[in-house]
Enzyme design. Sequence first.
Site, mmCIF file in Angstrom:
data_model
loop_
_atom_site.group_PDB
_atom_site.id
_atom_site.type_symbol
_atom_site.label_atom_id
_atom_site.label_comp_id
_atom_site.label_asym_id
_atom_site.label_seq_id
_atom_site.Cartn_x
_atom_site.Cartn_y
_atom_site.Cartn_z
ATOM 1 C CG ASP A 1 -2.028 1.008 1.156
ATOM 2 O OD1 ASP A 1 -2.307 1.495 0.046
ATOM 3 O OD2 ASP A 1 -2.612 1.315 2.206
ATOM 4 N N GLY B 1 0.147 5.284 -4.599
ATOM 5 C CA GLY B 1 -0.485 6.519 -5.041
ATOM 6 C C GLY B 1 -0.033 7.720 -4.228
ATOM 7 C CD1 TRP C 1 7.260 6.728 -2.259
ATOM 8 C CD2 TRP C 1 7.043 6.967 -4.483
ATOM 9 N NE1 TRP C 1 8.519 6.777 -2.805
ATOM 10 C CE2 TRP C 1 8.419 6.923 -4.164
ATOM 11 C CE3 TRP C 1 6.658 7.110 -5.814
ATOM 12 C CZ2 TRP C 1 9.416 7.013 -5.131
ATOM 13 C CZ3 TRP C 1 7.651 7.205 -6.785
ATOM 14 C CH2 TRP C 1 9.010 7.155 -6.445
ATOM 15 C CG HIS D 1 0.276 1.883 -9.371
ATOM 16 N ND1 HIS D 1 0.007 1.447 -8.099
ATOM 17 C CD2 HIS D 1 -0.820 2.594 -9.775
ATOM 18 C CE1 HIS D 1 -1.201 1.872 -7.737
ATOM 19 N NE2 HIS D 1 -1.719 2.570 -8.738
ATOM 20 C CG LEU E 1 10.270 -16.835 -2.884
ATOM 21 C CD1 LEU E 1 9.904 -16.919 -1.417
ATOM 22 C CD2 LEU E 1 10.689 -15.411 -3.269
ATOM 23 C CB SER F 1 -7.615 -4.393 2.419
ATOM 24 O OG SER F 1 -7.491 -3.118 3.022
#
Length: 250
Positions: free
Chosen positions: A22, A25, A27, A39, A133, A198
């Site tokens: 999060d 935007g 930033w 993004h 991973l 969320s």
Amino acid sequence: MISPSDCDSSLPLPRHVAIIMDGNGRWAKKRGKLRVFGHRAGIKAVRSAVSFSVKNNIESLTLYAFSSENWNRPQQEVSSLMELFVFALDNEVKSLHKHNVKLSVIGDISRFSARLQERIRRSVELTAGNTGLQLNIAANYGGRWDLIQSVRQIAEKVRADQLEPEEITESTVSSFMSLSQQSDVDLVIRTGGEHRISNFLLWQIAYAELYFTDILWPDFDETAFEGAINAFTKRERRFGGTPDDAEVGS
């Protein structure tokens, strides 16, 4: 940097980390840029998180890239996000493959364009045999959607007389959920200063530790990730028990 090889073996390092990315935007707004600029900057933070996870032998990393509610954002931003997703797959998957990372995408991808669905298919296929991973990208994902699709599949089994209602257990539900072949989430990190889940992995994070930071996602580097892991290792995980029997869940 924390590494299992450098730590006391008793340290409860997380096997599965999930991150709500999060703050892109905000930033961008701080820099007088459009949200999509944030993004794009967030891709660098994704690389950093993957690199940290590989170096520290984290088994699974799940990133919340696009929620089912994100379709409510302005159309231009959604379109830009979709193009960015295609770009990231095209430009990052070879590096993931080189570093033995296995990629999966969870969520309802049927709403994506045929072009994006094909990119996802090819990327997942390329890394399918990797053993390092496990990187999970949650795209058009919602925890309630996940639960609903699990219940529907179980209902189909019952209707086909392949399962009795009284046979349904937590394990039954888990087996039809996303990430069913991976360990439950140990640590949830949310950047950007908000303190909520969320609709993210509602079933899988039942006993996860939660870590919230004001750092905006594009600024979340390996040092910030290390801080979250340090905080995790100081937690006492009880799994519903008492301090005396906390080790039972470990």
